[in-house]
Design a protein around this motif. Structure first.
Motif, PDB file in Angstrom:
ATOM      1  N   LEU A 101       0.897  -1.253   0.053  1.00  0.00           N
ATOM      2  CA  LEU A 101      -0.254  -0.116  -0.082  1.00  0.00           C
ATOM      3  C   LEU A 101       0.768   1.416   0.537  1.00  0.00           C
ATOM      4  CD1 LEU A 101      -2.847  -0.934   2.286  1.00  0.00           C
ATOM      5  CD2 LEU A 101      -2.848  -0.893   0.505  1.00  0.00           C
ATOM      6  N   VAL A 102       1.397   0.973   0.388  1.00  0.00           N
ATOM      7  CA  VAL A 102       3.157   2.447   0.383  1.00  0.00           C
ATOM      8  C   VAL A 102       3.653   2.863  -0.901  1.00  0.00           C
ATOM      9  CG1 VAL A 102       4.589   3.134   1.448  1.00  0.00           C
ATOM     10  CG2 VAL A 102       3.540   2.063   3.067  1.00  0.00           C
ATOM     11  N   GLY A 103       3.438   1.619  -1.275  1.00  0.00           N
ATOM     12  CA  GLY A 103       4.279   2.095  -2.744  1.00  0.00           C
ATOM     13  C   GLY A 103       3.134   2.092  -3.331  1.00  0.00           C
ATOM     14  N   PHE A 104       1.666   1.716  -3.155  1.00  0.00           N
ATOM     15  CA  PHE A 104       0.806   2.523  -4.419  1.00  0.00           C
ATOM     16  C   PHE A 104       1.101   3.521  -3.928  1.00  0.00           C
ATOM     17  CE2 PHE A 104      -0.567  -2.263  -5.128  1.00  0.00           C
ATOM     18  CZ  PHE A 104      -1.192  -1.608  -6.051  1.00  0.00           C
ATOM     19  N   GLY A 105       1.068   3.758  -2.787  1.00  0.00           N
ATOM     20  CA  GLY A 105       0.950   5.594  -2.527  1.00  0.00           C
ATOM     21  C   GLY A 105       1.778   6.177  -3.184  1.00  0.00           C
ATOM     22  N   ILE A 106       3.515   5.392  -2.839  1.00  0.00           N
ATOM     23  CA  ILE A 106       4.112   6.437  -3.741  1.00  0.00           C
ATOM     24  C   ILE A 106       3.821   6.412  -5.100  1.00  0.00           C
ATOM     25  CG2 ILE A 106       6.703   6.161  -4.413  1.00  0.00           C
ATOM     26  CD1 ILE A 106       7.077   4.917  -1.603  1.00  0.00           C
ATOM     27  N   ILE A 107       3.657   6.049  -5.892  1.00  0.00           N
ATOM     28  CA  ILE A 107       3.791   5.657  -7.616  1.00  0.00           C
ATOM     29  C   ILE A 107       1.895   6.227  -7.619  1.00  0.00           C
ATOM     30  CG2 ILE A 107       2.686   4.435  -9.587  1.00  0.00           C
ATOM     31  CD1 ILE A 107       6.019   4.083  -7.709  1.00  0.00           C
ATOM     32  N   LEU A 108       1.358   6.502  -7.088  1.00  0.00           N
ATOM     33  CA  LEU A 108      -0.196   7.298  -7.294  1.00  0.00           C
ATOM     34  C   LEU A 108       0.702   8.768  -7.108  1.00  0.00           C
ATOM     35  CD1 LEU A 108      -3.509   7.378  -8.210  1.00  0.00           C
ATOM     36  CD2 LEU A 108      -3.485   7.431  -5.167  1.00  0.00           C
ATOM     37  N   PHE A 109       1.636   9.139  -6.383  1.00  0.00           N
ATOM     38  CA  PHE A 109       1.392  10.279  -5.697  1.00  0.00           C
ATOM     39  C   PHE A 109       2.278  11.165  -7.557  1.00  0.00           C
ATOM     40  CE2 PHE A 109       5.149  12.753  -4.798  1.00  0.00           C
ATOM     41  CZ  PHE A 109       4.763  14.662  -4.485  1.00  0.00           C
ATOM     42  N   PHE A 110       3.343  10.131  -7.804  1.00  0.00           N
ATOM     43  CA  PHE A 110       4.205  10.538  -9.034  1.00  0.00           C
ATOM     44  C   PHE A 110       3.501  10.754 -10.002  1.00  0.00           C
ATOM     45  CE2 PHE A 110       7.902   9.336  -6.362  1.00  0.00           C
ATOM     46  CZ  PHE A 110       8.495  10.076  -6.586  1.00  0.00           C
ATOM     47  N   ILE A 111       2.278   9.907 -10.099  1.00  0.00           N
ATOM     48  CA  ILE A 111       1.268   9.900 -11.662  1.00  0.00           C
ATOM     49  C   ILE A 111       0.687  10.949 -11.362  1.00  0.00           C
ATOM     50  CG2 ILE A 111      -1.021   9.023 -12.245  1.00  0.00           C
ATOM     51  CD1 ILE A 111       0.321   5.909 -11.187  1.00  0.00           C
ATOM     52  N   VAL A 112      -0.303  11.260  -9.872  1.00  0.00           N
ATOM     53  CA  VAL A 112      -0.597  12.218  -9.875  1.00  0.00           C
ATOM     54  C   VAL A 112       0.324  13.881 -10.061  1.00  0.00           C
ATOM     55  CG1 VAL A 112      -1.783  14.274  -8.386  1.00  0.00           C
ATOM     56  CG2 VAL A 112      -2.145  11.940  -8.112  1.00  0.00           C
ATOM     57  N   VAL A 113       1.615  14.082 -10.433  1.00  0.00           N
ATOM     58  CA  VAL A 113       2.001  14.596 -10.344  1.00  0.00           C
ATOM     59  C   VAL A 113       2.738  14.907 -11.845  1.00  0.00           C
ATOM     60  CG1 VAL A 113       4.993  15.978  -9.931  1.00  0.00           C
ATOM     61  CG2 VAL A 113       3.213  15.209  -7.791  1.00  0.00           C
ATOM     62  N   ALA A 114       2.411  13.944 -12.271  1.00  0.00           N
ATOM     63  CA  ALA A 114       3.112  14.104 -14.093  1.00  0.00           C
ATOM     64  C   ALA A 114       2.151  14.684 -14.706  1.00  0.00           C
ATOM     65  CB  ALA A 114       3.531  12.599 -14.202  1.00  0.00           C
ATOM     66  N   VAL A 115       0.716  14.030 -14.174  1.00  0.00           N
ATOM     67  CA  VAL A 115      -0.461  14.477 -14.621  1.00  0.00           C
ATOM     68  C   VAL A 115      -0.566  16.247 -14.697  1.00  0.00           C
ATOM     69  CG1 VAL A 115      -2.910  14.109 -15.403  1.00  0.00           C
ATOM     70  CG2 VAL A 115      -1.695  12.297 -15.242  1.00  0.00           C
ATOM     71  N   LEU A 116      -0.875  15.616 -13.584  1.00  0.00           N
ATOM     72  CA  LEU A 116      -0.654  17.881 -12.151  1.00  0.00           C
ATOM     73  C   LEU A 116       0.388  18.584 -13.670  1.00  0.00           C
ATOM     74  CD1 LEU A 116      -3.276  17.730 -10.242  1.00  0.00           C
ATOM     75  CD2 LEU A 116      -3.303  17.301 -12.036  1.00  0.00           C
ATOM     76  N   ALA A 117       1.253  18.071 -14.562  1.00  0.00           N
ATOM     77  CA  ALA A 117       2.740  18.923 -14.100  1.00  0.00           C
ATOM     78  C   ALA A 117       2.792  20.551 -14.291  1.00  0.00           C
ATOM     79  CB  ALA A 117       3.927  18.318 -14.735  1.00  0.00           C
ATOM     80  N   PRO A 118       1.986  20.533 -15.991  1.00  0.00           N
ATOM     81  CA  PRO A 118       1.653  22.039 -15.970  1.00  0.00           C
ATOM     82  C   PRO A 118       1.078  22.844 -15.542  1.00  0.00           C
ATOM     83  CG  PRO A 118       0.822  20.054 -17.949  1.00  0.00           C
ATOM     84  CD  PRO A 118       1.024  20.021 -16.740  1.00  0.00           C
ATOM     85  N   TRP A 119       0.031  22.129 -14.374  1.00  0.00           N
ATOM     86  CA  TRP A 119      -0.666  23.276 -13.412  1.00  0.00           C
ATOM     87  C   TRP A 119       0.564  23.332 -11.875  1.00  0.00           C
ATOM     88  CZ3 TRP A 119      -3.229  19.565 -16.479  1.00  0.00           C
ATOM     89  CH2 TRP A 119      -3.255  20.253 -17.806  1.00  0.00           C
ATOM     90  N   ILE A 120       0.884  22.369 -11.877  1.00  0.00           N
ATOM     91  CA  ILE A 120       1.587  22.293 -10.753  1.00  0.00           C
ATOM     92  C   ILE A 120       3.167  23.217 -10.848  1.00  0.00           C
ATOM     93  CG2 ILE A 120       2.832  20.934  -8.587  1.00  0.00           C
ATOM     94  CD1 ILE A 120       0.797  18.805  -9.279  1.00  0.00           C
ATOM     95  N   ALA A 121       3.749  22.570 -12.051  1.00  0.00           N
ATOM     96  CA  ALA A 121       4.704  23.599 -12.040  1.00  0.00           C
ATOM     97  C   ALA A 121       5.150  25.525 -11.851  1.00  0.00           C
ATOM     98  CB  ALA A 121       5.777  22.864 -12.919  1.00  0.00           C
ATOM     99  N   PRO A 122       5.820  25.528 -11.391  1.00  0.00           N
ATOM    100  CA  PRO A 122       5.583  26.943 -11.180  1.00  0.00           C
ATOM    101  C   PRO A 122       6.671  28.009 -12.503  1.00  0.00           C
ATOM    102  CG  PRO A 122       7.224  26.795  -9.546  1.00  0.00           C
ATOM    103  CD  PRO A 122       6.678  24.839 -10.207  1.00  0.00           C
ATOM    104  N   TYR A 123       7.461  26.570 -13.031  1.00  0.00           N
ATOM    105  CA  TYR A 123       7.713  28.077 -13.897  1.00  0.00           C
ATOM    106  C   TYR A 123       8.071  26.749 -15.443  1.00  0.00           C
ATOM    107  CZ  TYR A 123       9.765  30.862  -9.955  1.00  0.00           C
ATOM    108  OH  TYR A 123       9.517  31.920  -9.017  1.00  0.00           O
TER     109      TYR A 123
END
Length: 301
Positions: free
Chosen positions: A40-62
């Motif tokens: 479950l910890v592994g799923f949480g880590i990968i889910l976090f990176f997937i969300v970051v990758a998908v939302l990169a244009p909105w999360i990245a400040p520059y």
């Protein structure tokens, strides 16, 4: 032995037998997996990176490819959480966009390896004879070379690029899945249900698709999940050698290669991409271990 009860009219009241719930192997595996805290910890880590990758244009400040030389190698601050690199680019933004590249390369290279390797393994294991000899010798030749050297050779032929690195990683991992599936098929084709299907005249293609392949999915899934972690490391290695992603693509391995000469002056340019690689690989390995424990009956109590 208990006797059936009689009603006053002499009618026999049968005992009601409680039927146990029939649980499918996949549902049982899911129940086991949910109890594995590390998975479950592994799923949480990968889910976090997937969300970051998908939302990169909105999360990245520059923007990941633009910087100011006056901001060169600045340490982490309120304006730049992970500091800046040798070109004044925001490291935090580049790490976020790098998640897209690493997950994309790792996932699709393994999908390619699984598809080709599974097909060759099914053919070699089921039909045997000269087909098995040719495919097995091909696997032996590919495995005779260190995987990273074979990947370098493929990229050198095709040309340095992220797409060619993906193809190279897919090619070098084909024997891993091919030999796994071949060994599984050699065991399954001697089982009674396969022999019965052959005896009633079922076509070989139908036997493979309906009986052999479904019973080979568990080890493929486990190995494929762990293979994504390996593919991410291989992509980072090719990027580090300058054979993978090309500038200004923010691939984590390429970021490490570009910043290695500044490791003492600006260590944050190396630490954060390295931590991203480590956490992503750790997440997939934890998921793979959990899937192995859930899908392998020998690992269950």
């Amino acid at each position: 032995m208990a006797q059936p009860q009689l009603q006053p009219q002499g009618q026999v009241v049968p005992f009601k037998v409680k039927q146990e719930e029939v649980v499918s192997p996949w549902k049982d595996a899911w129940r086991t997996l949910r109890k594995n805290k590390l998975a479950l910890v592994g799923f949480g880590i990968i889910l976090f990176f997937i969300v970051v990758a998908v939302l990169a244009p909105w999360i990245a400040p520059y923007p990941y490819d633009k910087g100011e030389l006056v901001m060169k190698n600045k340490p982490p601050s309120e304006a730049h959480w992970f500091g800046t690199d040798y070109n004044g680019r925001d490291v935090f933004s580049r790490v976020i966009y790098g998640a897209q590249i690493s997950l994309w390369v790792g996932t699709f290279s393994v999908i390619g390896s699984v598809l080709v390797g599974t097909l060759l393994g099914l053919l070699a294991g089921y039909y045997g004879r000269w087909i098995d000899t040719i495919i097995s010798r091909l696997f032996d030749i590919m495995l005779a070379f260190p995987s990273i050297l074979l990947a370098i050779a493929v990229v050198a032929i095709l040309g340095p690029s992220l797409q060619n690195a993906l193809i190279a990683i897919a090619i070098i991992n084909i024997p891993t899945f091919g030999r796994l599936v071949r060994a599984r098929v050699l065991s399954l084709k001697e089982e009674e249900f396969v022999m019965a299907a052959r005896a009633i005249g079922m076509k070989n293609s139908r036997i493979i698709m309906q009986h052999i392949l479904p019973n080979s999915l568990a080890p493929i899934i486990v190995t494929g999940t762990m293979g994504i972690a390996t593919a991410i490391i291989e992509a980072a290695a090719l990027g580090f050698l300058g054979l993978g992603a090309q500038a200004p693509e923010p691939e984590w391995g390429k970021m490490l290669a570009d910043s290695r000469q500044y490791i003492q002056k600006a260590p944050w340019t190396v630490i954060f991409p390295g931590l991203s690689i480590m956490l992503t690989v750790l997440g997939f390995n934890l998921i793979g271990d959990g899937l192995r424990d859930a899908l392998d009956p020998r690992m269950k109590n």
